[in-house]
Design a protein around this motif. Sequence first.
Motif, PDB file in Angstrom:
ATOM      1  N   THR A  78      -1.375  37.236 -28.081  1.00 54.57           N
ATOM      2  CA  THR A  78      -1.615  37.748 -29.422  1.00 54.57           C
ATOM      3  C   THR A  78      -2.546  38.951 -29.364  1.00 54.57           C
ATOM      4  OG1 THR A  78      -1.317  35.575 -30.411  1.00 54.57           O
ATOM      5  CG2 THR A  78      -2.601  37.167 -31.673  1.00 54.57           C
ATOM      6  N   GLY A  79      -2.207  39.991 -30.139  1.00 54.69           N
ATOM      7  CA  GLY A  79      -3.087  41.141 -30.240  1.00 54.69           C
ATOM      8  C   GLY A  79      -2.726  42.297 -29.342  1.00 54.69           C
ATOM      9  N   GLN A 135      -6.900  41.495 -43.252  1.00 53.35           N
ATOM     10  CA  GLN A 135      -6.909  42.293 -42.036  1.00 53.35           C
ATOM     11  C   GLN A 135      -7.550  41.536 -40.881  1.00 53.35           C
ATOM     12  OE1 GLN A 135      -8.647  46.165 -42.509  1.00 53.35           O
ATOM     13  NE2 GLN A 135      -8.192  46.799 -40.411  1.00 53.35           N
ATOM     14  N   GLY A 149       1.348  33.622 -37.005  1.00 54.17           N
ATOM     15  CA  GLY A 149       0.953  34.903 -37.569  1.00 54.17           C
ATOM     16  C   GLY A 149      -0.412  34.885 -38.225  1.00 54.17           C
ATOM     17  N   TYR A 150      -1.281  33.981 -37.756  1.00 53.26           N
ATOM     18  CA  TYR A 150      -2.580  33.813 -38.420  1.00 53.26           C
ATOM     19  C   TYR A 150      -3.656  33.564 -37.386  1.00 53.26           C
ATOM     20  CZ  TYR A 150      -5.431  32.680 -42.520  1.00 53.26           C
ATOM     21  OH  TYR A 150      -6.367  32.697 -43.523  1.00 53.26           O
ATOM     22  N   LEU A 151      -4.739  34.345 -37.471  1.00 56.81           N
ATOM     23  CA  LEU A 151      -5.858  34.190 -36.549  1.00 56.81           C
ATOM     24  C   LEU A 151      -6.931  33.263 -37.086  1.00 56.81           C
ATOM     25  CD1 LEU A 151      -6.291  37.939 -35.520  1.00 56.81           C
ATOM     26  CD2 LEU A 151      -5.270  36.122 -34.145  1.00 56.81           C
ATOM     27  N   GLU A 189      -5.072  37.905 -40.120  1.00 52.74           N
ATOM     28  CA  GLU A 189      -3.653  37.894 -39.787  1.00 52.74           C
ATOM     29  C   GLU A 189      -3.354  38.588 -38.455  1.00 52.74           C
ATOM     30  OE1 GLU A 189      -1.457  39.502 -43.084  1.00 52.74           O
ATOM     31  OE2 GLU A 189      -2.590  38.298 -44.536  1.00 52.74           O
ATOM     32  N   CYS A 190      -2.217  38.246 -37.885  1.00 53.93           N
ATOM     33  CA  CYS A 190      -1.698  38.916 -36.694  1.00 53.93           C
ATOM     34  C   CYS A 190      -0.181  38.872 -36.769  1.00 53.93           C
ATOM     35  CB  CYS A 190      -2.201  38.230 -35.417  1.00 53.93           C
ATOM     36  SG  CYS A 190      -1.670  36.507 -35.240  1.00 53.93           S
ATOM     37  N   ASP A 191       0.471  39.535 -35.839  1.00 56.54           N
ATOM     38  CA  ASP A 191       1.933  39.489 -35.806  1.00 56.54           C
ATOM     39  C   ASP A 191       2.407  38.103 -35.382  1.00 56.54           C
ATOM     40  OD1 ASP A 191       2.418  42.180 -36.535  1.00 56.54           O
ATOM     41  OD2 ASP A 191       1.878  42.816 -34.512  1.00 56.54           O
ATOM     42  N   HIS A 242       4.723  45.260 -29.926  1.00 58.02           N
ATOM     43  CA  HIS A 242       5.568  45.652 -31.055  1.00 58.02           C
ATOM     44  C   HIS A 242       6.728  46.545 -30.608  1.00 58.02           C
ATOM     45  CE1 HIS A 242       2.522  44.034 -33.699  1.00 58.02           C
ATOM     46  NE2 HIS A 242       1.607  44.818 -33.173  1.00 58.02           N
TER      47      HIS A 242
END
Length: 328
Positions: free
Chosen positions: A311-312, A298, A164-166, A301-303, A317
């Motif tokens: 990712t992205g 912002q 969950g982290y870029l 972070e990512c899902d 979702h």
Amino acid sequence: MSEEETGWPALPYGDWAETCSALHLWTQIVGKYRLAHTPWVNHSWHATLYVTPRGLTTGMVPDGKSAITLTFDFHDHALIAETADMRESFPLEAMSVADFLSRTTTLVERLGGRMDIHGVPNEIPDAKPFAQDTASRPYDRKAVERFHRALVQIDRVFARFRTGYLGKVSPVHLFWGSFDLAVTRFSGRKAPLHPGGIPALPDSITQEAYSHEVSSAGFWPGGGGVNEAMFYSYAYPVPDGFAGRSVKPAAARFDQKLGEFLLPYESVRTSADPQEDLTSFLQSTYEAAADLAGWDRQALECDLGIPRIPTGHAEAHHNPSPISKNQI
């Protein structure tokens, strides 16, 4: 809830403290072998061990003609050394630290490697050099198996949280100095020079490890000021108000002496949803650090990751469309 229901084993530290201490020192010997031969990677990431379905491993160590891997097999209870065409091992059993060092040295040399390590433990006050630690240590096979099952469960949760982290984020790995499984997020900003002072560890290593601002979480099996299995989370530098921040789950607390949030392993494993409780601890303590220190959340972070969905992709979702097995 029982292990049969959740898959999370009981891990009472008092029942295996002596075996845990021996295993800690044995992992230091194996970890120092990797450290001695592997080019330096930021924050000592080149020296750590990794959880496997059967135990802990160094991964490939560049030594000898090509590479050697050392692996603790906690199912067959053996230390295994492997190259492309050779495999040697010895049993994990009651022995002294000096005996373990001698057996490991022989193992590595049989495969054409060199066991040229610094022979004194790190991060343990007043520890004896490995070769002089001749007292017999116990080896509780069942306790070690429980420890490994716990590591597997924890590694899975840490690895999912990591997705969950870029921004820059560490692997999930075991630091043999402090004997903790850890995952660390970085804001990207430089940190003030760390004061050092960790027992039996050069300040230059500590200062390089904390060269940049971090939020770090991990797991200890016990010892080092907390005589029970414990999750932890801390920030460096510590932002104002960190200790007073409300975090989840309810069993979590801030320890003023250690300067970090703690969550007992027992409260996680006996909860209705251990994965959810641990994830809430990781997320809420990270948010406490990031919000109070003004991280650019912002951008960073990512899902949480989903198998076969890049990712992205916002549509993941609501209506995930996985990449076919035949595409990649």
